[in-house]
Design a protein around this motif. Structure first.
Motif, mmCIF file in Angstrom:
data_model
loop_
_atom_site.group_PDB
_atom_site.id
_atom_site.type_symbol
_atom_site.label_atom_id
_atom_site.label_comp_id
_atom_site.label_asym_id
_atom_site.label_seq_id
_atom_site.Cartn_x
_atom_site.Cartn_y
_atom_site.Cartn_z
ATOM 1 N N THR A 550 -9.534 -19.771 46.805
ATOM 2 C CA THR A 550 -10.612 -18.781 46.974
ATOM 3 C C THR A 550 -10.569 -18.177 48.376
ATOM 4 N N SER A 551 -10.433 -19.009 49.394
ATOM 5 C CA SER A 551 -10.401 -18.515 50.775
ATOM 6 C C SER A 551 -9.213 -17.586 50.994
ATOM 7 N N ALA A 552 -8.058 -17.923 50.428
ATOM 8 C CA ALA A 552 -6.857 -17.094 50.597
ATOM 9 C C ALA A 552 -7.055 -15.721 49.965
ATOM 10 N N LYS A 553 -7.626 -15.714 48.766
ATOM 11 C CA LYS A 553 -7.796 -14.451 48.060
ATOM 12 C C LYS A 553 -8.875 -13.591 48.721
ATOM 13 N N ILE A 554 -9.952 -14.241 49.139
ATOM 14 C CA ILE A 554 -11.029 -13.493 49.792
ATOM 15 C C ILE A 554 -10.563 -12.960 51.148
ATOM 16 N N ALA A 555 -9.706 -13.713 51.824
ATOM 17 C CA ALA A 555 -9.187 -13.255 53.120
ATOM 18 C C ALA A 555 -8.460 -11.926 52.971
ATOM 19 N N GLN A 556 -7.654 -11.826 51.931
ATOM 20 C CA GLN A 556 -6.910 -10.581 51.724
ATOM 21 C C GLN A 556 -7.843 -9.433 51.350
ATOM 22 N N ALA A 557 -8.836 -9.722 50.511
ATOM 23 C CA ALA A 557 -9.806 -8.696 50.143
ATOM 24 C C ALA A 557 -10.588 -8.229 51.370
ATOM 25 N N ARG A 558 -10.962 -9.188 52.219
ATOM 26 C CA ARG A 558 -11.706 -8.849 53.431
ATOM 27 C C ARG A 558 -10.844 -7.994 54.365
ATOM 28 N N ALA A 559 -9.551 -8.296 54.487
ATOM 29 C CA ALA A 559 -8.648 -7.494 55.317
ATOM 30 C C ALA A 559 -8.563 -6.060 54.793
ATOM 31 N N CYS A 560 -8.572 -5.932 53.484
ATOM 32 C CA CYS A 560 -8.582 -4.595 52.874
ATOM 33 C C CYS A 560 -9.855 -3.852 53.260
ATOM 34 N N ALA A 561 -10.976 -4.554 53.230
ATOM 35 C CA ALA A 561 -12.252 -3.939 53.596
ATOM 36 C C ALA A 561 -12.270 -3.534 55.071
ATOM 37 N N VAL A 562 -11.599 -4.324 55.915
ATOM 38 C CA VAL A 562 -11.494 -3.981 57.339
ATOM 39 C C VAL A 562 -10.828 -2.624 57.498
ATOM 40 N N VAL A 563 -9.748 -2.421 56.752
ATOM 41 C CA VAL A 563 -9.026 -1.144 56.821
ATOM 42 C C VAL A 563 -9.896 -0.008 56.303
ATOM 43 N N ILE A 564 -10.537 -0.216 55.162
ATOM 44 C CA ILE A 564 -11.378 0.836 54.590
ATOM 45 C C ILE A 564 -12.509 1.193 55.540
ATOM 46 N N SER A 565 -13.126 0.173 56.137
ATOM 47 C CA SER A 565 -14.221 0.414 57.066
ATOM 48 C C SER A 565 -13.746 1.200 58.282
ATOM 49 N N ALA A 566 -12.579 0.851 58.811
ATOM 50 C CA ALA A 566 -12.038 1.568 59.964
ATOM 51 C C ALA A 566 -11.723 3.014 59.613
ATOM 52 N N GLY A 567 -11.139 3.211 58.438
ATOM 53 C CA GLY A 567 -10.805 4.570 58.004
ATOM 54 C C GLY A 567 -12.043 5.414 57.787
ATOM 55 N N LEU A 568 -13.041 4.838 57.137
ATOM 56 C CA LEU A 568 -14.289 5.569 56.934
ATOM 57 C C LEU A 568 -14.953 5.877 58.270
ATOM 58 N N GLY A 569 -14.820 4.955 59.230
ATOM 59 C CA GLY A 569 -15.373 5.199 60.554
ATOM 60 C C GLY A 569 -14.742 6.427 61.204
ATOM 61 N N ILE A 570 -13.434 6.587 61.043
ATOM 62 C CA ILE A 570 -12.751 7.768 61.570
ATOM 63 C C ILE A 570 -13.286 9.029 60.904
ATOM 64 N N LEU A 571 -13.528 8.951 59.615
ATOM 65 C CA LEU A 571 -14.031 10.118 58.874
ATOM 66 C C LEU A 571 -15.517 10.355 59.109
ATOM 67 N N GLY A 572 -16.181 9.410 59.762
ATOM 68 C CA GLY A 572 -17.612 9.557 60.015
ATOM 69 C C GLY A 572 -18.470 9.203 58.818
ATOM 70 N N VAL A 573 -17.953 8.301 57.963
ATOM 71 C CA VAL A 573 -18.650 7.905 56.740
ATOM 72 C C VAL A 573 -19.056 6.437 56.854
ATOM 73 N N THR A 574 -20.277 6.132 56.449
ATOM 74 C CA THR A 574 -20.777 4.759 56.494
ATOM 75 C C THR A 574 -20.250 3.971 55.301
ATOM 76 N N PRO A 575 -19.573 2.830 55.510
ATOM 77 C CA PRO A 575 -19.071 2.034 54.377
ATOM 78 C C PRO A 575 -20.225 1.518 53.524
ATOM 79 N N ALA A 576 -20.050 1.531 52.222
ATOM 80 C CA ALA A 576 -21.094 1.065 51.308
ATOM 81 C C ALA A 576 -21.026 -0.451 51.158
ATOM 82 N N GLU A 577 -22.167 -1.104 51.280
ATOM 83 C CA GLU A 577 -22.241 -2.544 51.065
ATOM 84 C C GLU A 577 -22.549 -2.866 49.606
ATOM 85 N N GLU A 578 -23.156 -1.914 48.912
ATOM 86 C CA GLU A 578 -23.413 -2.052 47.485
ATOM 87 C C GLU A 578 -23.566 -0.655 46.893
ATOM 88 N N MET A 579 -23.268 -0.533 45.612
ATOM 89 C CA MET A 579 -23.363 0.760 44.942
ATOM 90 C C MET A 579 -24.656 0.818 44.152
#
Length: 580
Positions: A550-579
């Motif tokens: 579980t920790s290994a799989k969540i780690a990779q998912a979290r790393a993906c979210a890090v990238v998405i959050s950084a990219g959205l930050g460049i675009l000036g968009v707030t990352p969604a925590e829930e839809m």
């Protein structure tokens, strides 16, 4: 960590070793040696063109260089295989542990993952929006504002020292028209029928300005000739419009560092100083322009003017800076304004213009090249038109604006985050359709939703794991046994995470923030694909009975979210925590 840059350094080191051994001649230029993802993922994880670009200057066959390079790279523990392909391309397959290192690097760096030293403190001025202060911002300004702001953020992320600047066009005839339009609203505020004749600004947005003028002047300006009130109303109305524009920009979370005034260039000697600079370089002369090509205008007449030798710097013709009556052309203050930016010490200039300024590009680049003696490059980005749709029909114009759909109209309908992201889903020089229904729909075809949904999915997984007692801090996830992530879909997501720093640099070099939006859609697609495969293959689900897995799989998912959050930050968009 920039894995592609790191492997390129390994390739360069291997080439240097071949030079030292006499296998390659000394003095080779490695500037065009690249390490990139292969066109076909089946060919490996990376590919280098080193042998192809060095063959001619080395006087050797590409394939011979590639084979020698492959032998050298085989000693690198990160490279599992180096295979020569075709005439001399070299495909590289990396060891599984490399992808675990990428995930750990992303978790350790957090929001800083992908940041680059590419800019190395280079001072860049990004001038954008610069709308005439004659009314609220329209949808075309919206796209330019988003593009310019995202570009500034991208360059900052890539290590440049960025200044965001707005050039207030308050020195031309349009502000006189604004003053006359405001005067009619002032008359209206005093109970008279306004005369909104042709050529004046008809929008309701000037009604509050008229009321404010009444509060300040009472009835004292009624019936007075224009020369009595024009100058004061110019300043009053311009300040009111700039206040409105700042409010509009705030709706998009756009904040400028500097506001420069065209009016401040007049009567201060700044225009004269800039033209003196060109004159000292032998680039100003008195002459007569040739008539325009094609149909000759009826009012054309040959007349001597003061001209700038812009044709020496790539322009089609020389350009007038002073009219035959002695007044400045529109080009003269723009030259002075850009000279001011050069004098302020910027190393690079970027102007974001509307599509209708296409004819201005060559002359402005010529002016900056001349003023800086080719030291300061100017990149001009043209922003193409936006077409608005709603319910399958073109969106109606705003009554408040009088003639156009405003930025406020768009943001109130779609929201700032959706507006910003969607404005970057096309390259700046391509037309863009903004369909209010489509940008709000929850589907894969809507990139705004799809990227936000990926981030929200990861956030949901982290919450559920935390509730189950799993330590989901980045430090704990970085310590997980990531070698447990062995499925091809998991490795593919890790590869995409590794590409993020490379894409940041590519986008920054090209001044193209839309590339960030494109990349975010790609990595979101990989995350969604892995998630959906978990519905069919339980072993791929992020939360398992085994805590280590579980920790290994969540780690990779979290790393993906890090990238998405950084990219959205460049675009000036707030990352969604829930839809919702």
């Amino acid at each position: 960590m920039n894995l592609f840059a790191d492997i390129r350094l390994a390739v360069i080191a291997a080439l240097d070793a071949l030079v030292a051994e006499g296998g390659l001649p000394a003095g080779l230029d490695y500037a065009n040696v690249a390490v990139e993802p292969p066109r076909d993922a089946l060919h490996g994880d990376m590919a280098t063109n080193a042998a192809m670009v060095l063959a001619k200057p080395a006087g050797a066959k590409p394939r011979d260089i590639a084979e020698a390079l492959a032998a050298k790279l085989g000693a690198d523990a990160r490279i599992m295989a180096a295979e020569v392909a075709g005439p001399g391309f070299l495909n590289l397959r990396l060891a599984p542990g490399v992808w675990a290192d990428v995930v750990r690097a992303a978790l350790k760096a957090g929001a800083g993952y992908g940041r680059s030293s590419l800019g190395k403190g280079v001072k860049v001025n990004v001038e954008y929006v610069s709308a005439n202060p004659t009314g609220p911002m329209h949808v075309g300004h919206t796209r330019g504002a988003v593009f310019g702001d995202a570009l500034a953020s991208l360059l900052d992320f890539a290590g440049y020292e960025v200044t965001r600047e707005y050039y207030i066009n308050d020195g031309g005839a349009q502000v006189n028209v604004l003053a006359r339009s405001a005067y009619e609203r002032y008359r209206e505020a005093n109970g008279l029928e306004p005369e909104i004749r042709e050529g004046l600004y008809p929008g309701d947005y000037l009604i509050p300005v008229g009321e404010a003028l009444k509060a300040k002047y009472g009835e004292s300006l009624l019936g007075q000739p224009e020369e009595v009130w024009l100058a004061d109303l110019r300043e009053f109305a311009t300040e009111a419009m700039m206040g409105m524009i700042r409010e509009d920009l705030a709706l998009l979370n756009v904040k400028m560092d500097v506001y420069s005034s065209e009016k401040a260039l007049y009567g201060t000697g700044k225009i004269e100083a800039a033209l003196k600079r060109l004159e000292d370089l032998g680039l100003i002369y008195e002459g007569v322009l040739e008539p325009p090509k094609g149909k000759l205008p009826e009012d054309w007449e040959e007349r001597e003017q003061t001209l700038f030798r812009s044709s020496q710097f790539g322009d089609d013709v020389d350009r007038p800076v002073k009219k035959s009556d002695g007044s400045w052309t529109y080009f003269a203050p723009d030259i002075a304004y850009h000279f001011d930016k050069v004098e302020r010490g910027f190393d690079q200039l970027i102007d974001v213009f509307g599509a209708d300024h296409g004819g201005y590009v060559k002359r402005m680049k010529a002016a900056v090249a001349a003023l800086s003696e080719n030291r300061v490059p100017l990149d001009i980005k043209l922003i193409q038109l936006v077409k608005l749709f709603k319910n399958g029909e073109p969106f109606k114009m705003s009554k408040r604006a009088g003639t156009f759909v405003t930025l406020r109209d768009v943001v109130e309908q779609a929201g700032a985050d959706v507006t910003r992201f969607h404005m970057l889903t096309r390259k700046n020089d391509a037309p863009l359709d903004f369909d209010f229904d489509k940008v709000l729909e929850q589907s894969k075809d809507n990139p705004v939703f799809y990227v936000q949904y990926a981030h929200a999915r990861v956030a949901s997984v982290l919450r559920k794991a935390a509730e189950a007692g799993v330590d989901v801090s980045d430090a704990a996830l970085g310590a997980a046994d990531l070698s447990l992530n062995t499925h091809p879909a998991e490795l593919e997501l890790a590869r995409k995470i590794a590409e993020w720093p490379r894409h940041v640099e590519i986008a920054a070099r090209a001044n193209e923030p839309h590339r960030i939006a494109f990349f975010l859609y790609e990595i979101a697609s990989d995350l969604h694909a892995l998630w959906n495969r978990g519905n069919e293959e339980p072993a791929l689900r992020f939360v398992q009975d085994d805590a280590a897995i579980t920790s290994a799989k969540i780690a990779q998912a979290r790393a993906c979210a890090v990238v998405i959050s950084a990219g959205l930050g460049i675009l000036g968009v707030t990352p969604a925590e829930e839809m919702r």
